[in-house]
Design a protein around this motif. Sequence first.
Motif, PDB file in Angstrom:
ATOM      1  N   CYS A 179       0.439  -1.243  -0.162  1.00  0.00           N
ATOM      2  CA  CYS A 179      -0.108   0.082   0.091  1.00  0.00           C
ATOM      3  C   CYS A 179       1.359   1.310  -0.284  1.00  0.00           C
ATOM      4  O   CYS A 179       0.636   2.454  -0.768  1.00  0.00           O
ATOM      5  CB  CYS A 179      -0.639  -0.091   1.379  1.00  0.00           C
ATOM      6  N   GLU A 180       2.169   1.756   0.694  1.00  0.00           N
ATOM      7  CA  GLU A 180       2.852   2.505   0.668  1.00  0.00           C
ATOM      8  C   GLU A 180       2.864   2.731  -0.755  1.00  0.00           C
ATOM      9  O   GLU A 180       3.511   4.035  -1.269  1.00  0.00           O
ATOM     10  CB  GLU A 180       3.928   2.032   1.331  1.00  0.00           C
TER      11      GLU A 180
ATOM     12  N   MET B 122      -6.781   9.899  -8.592  1.00  0.00           N
ATOM     13  CA  MET B 122      -6.297   8.516  -8.319  1.00  0.00           C
ATOM     14  C   MET B 122      -6.194   9.117  -6.461  1.00  0.00           C
ATOM     15  O   MET B 122      -5.898   8.630  -5.544  1.00  0.00           O
ATOM     16  CB  MET B 122      -4.672   8.387  -8.324  1.00  0.00           C
ATOM     17  N   GLU B 123      -6.756   9.746  -6.191  1.00  0.00           N
ATOM     18  CA  GLU B 123      -6.555  10.799  -4.281  1.00  0.00           C
ATOM     19  C   GLU B 123      -7.387   9.421  -3.367  1.00  0.00           C
ATOM     20  O   GLU B 123      -6.840   9.876  -2.965  1.00  0.00           O
ATOM     21  CB  GLU B 123      -7.719  12.251  -4.748  1.00  0.00           C
ATOM     22  N   ARG B 124      -8.725   8.829  -4.128  1.00  0.00           N
ATOM     23  CA  ARG B 124      -9.400   8.034  -3.282  1.00  0.00           C
ATOM     24  C   ARG B 124      -8.617   6.827  -2.798  1.00  0.00           C
ATOM     25  O   ARG B 124      -7.760   6.470  -2.166  1.00  0.00           O
ATOM     26  CB  ARG B 124     -10.641   7.823  -3.577  1.00  0.00           C
ATOM     27  N   CYS B 125      -7.467   6.748  -4.015  1.00  0.00           N
ATOM     28  CA  CYS B 125      -6.978   5.056  -4.351  1.00  0.00           C
ATOM     29  C   CYS B 125      -5.747   5.612  -2.896  1.00  0.00           C
ATOM     30  O   CYS B 125      -4.849   4.683  -2.205  1.00  0.00           O
ATOM     31  CB  CYS B 125      -6.239   4.792  -5.035  1.00  0.00           C
ATOM     32  N   ILE B 126      -5.039   6.597  -3.422  1.00  0.00           N
ATOM     33  CA  ILE B 126      -4.067   7.118  -2.115  1.00  0.00           C
ATOM     34  C   ILE B 126      -4.262   7.174  -0.520  1.00  0.00           C
ATOM     35  O   ILE B 126      -3.725   6.514  -0.396  1.00  0.00           O
ATOM     36  CB  ILE B 126      -3.487   8.236  -2.906  1.00  0.00           C
ATOM     37  N   ARG B 127      -5.876   7.302  -0.466  1.00  0.00           N
ATOM     38  CA  ARG B 127      -6.340   7.636   0.545  1.00  0.00           C
ATOM     39  C   ARG B 127      -6.749   6.563   1.522  1.00  0.00           C
ATOM     40  O   ARG B 127      -6.380   5.800   2.644  1.00  0.00           O
ATOM     41  CB  ARG B 127      -7.226   9.087   1.041  1.00  0.00           C
ATOM     42  N   LEU B 128      -6.847   5.540   0.561  1.00  0.00           N
ATOM     43  CA  LEU B 128      -7.825   3.771   1.210  1.00  0.00           C
ATOM     44  C   LEU B 128      -6.239   3.525   1.399  1.00  0.00           C
ATOM     45  O   LEU B 128      -5.697   3.018   2.423  1.00  0.00           O
ATOM     46  CB  LEU B 128      -8.284   3.591  -0.332  1.00  0.00           C
ATOM     47  N   CYS B 129      -5.231   3.596   0.684  1.00  0.00           N
ATOM     48  CA  CYS B 129      -4.027   2.927   0.281  1.00  0.00           C
ATOM     49  C   CYS B 129      -3.165   3.010   1.414  1.00  0.00           C
ATOM     50  O   CYS B 129      -2.508   1.906   2.809  1.00  0.00           O
ATOM     51  CB  CYS B 129      -3.188   2.839  -0.787  1.00  0.00           C
ATOM     52  N   ARG B 130      -3.252   4.972   2.204  1.00  0.00           N
ATOM     53  CA  ARG B 130      -2.795   4.744   2.845  1.00  0.00           C
ATOM     54  C   ARG B 130      -3.458   4.649   4.246  1.00  0.00           C
ATOM     55  O   ARG B 130      -3.013   4.043   5.708  1.00  0.00           O
ATOM     56  CB  ARG B 130      -2.570   6.946   3.344  1.00  0.00           C
TER      57      ARG B 130
END
Length: 115
Positions: free
Chosen positions: A27-28, A41-49
């Motif tokens: 995820c990182e 890609m904002e939602r993907c980044i937030r969820l991965c974090r």
Amino acid sequence: MALQQISHLSDEQRDCIDNCFEATQVCEWCADECIDEGEGMERCIRLCRDVADVASMHARFMARNSNYSTHLAEVCAGACEECAEECEQHDHEHCQVCADVLRDCAESCRNMASA
């Protein structure tokens, strides 16, 4: 090898810890790669974090035999599933790899939550 030294852990718990740490790492990586992908890609980044943080915490709670580990397992499984669904919507290799790893992590965390 260190996990083998923790006597209170079952093999299933050791596998879950491994899956959680793998989810943290992927995820990182995925979040970092998504930054370079640009818009959308904002939602993907937030969820991965979110997954990176909760999976790491869950692994640490299991290692120290915390009474909260079972509750955190459910949270981790849900976060992994939601993030995997998001990642699957993107054609990027890092998102596809991330989704695969998160499916495994979600399954092992669900097993911990129901144990």
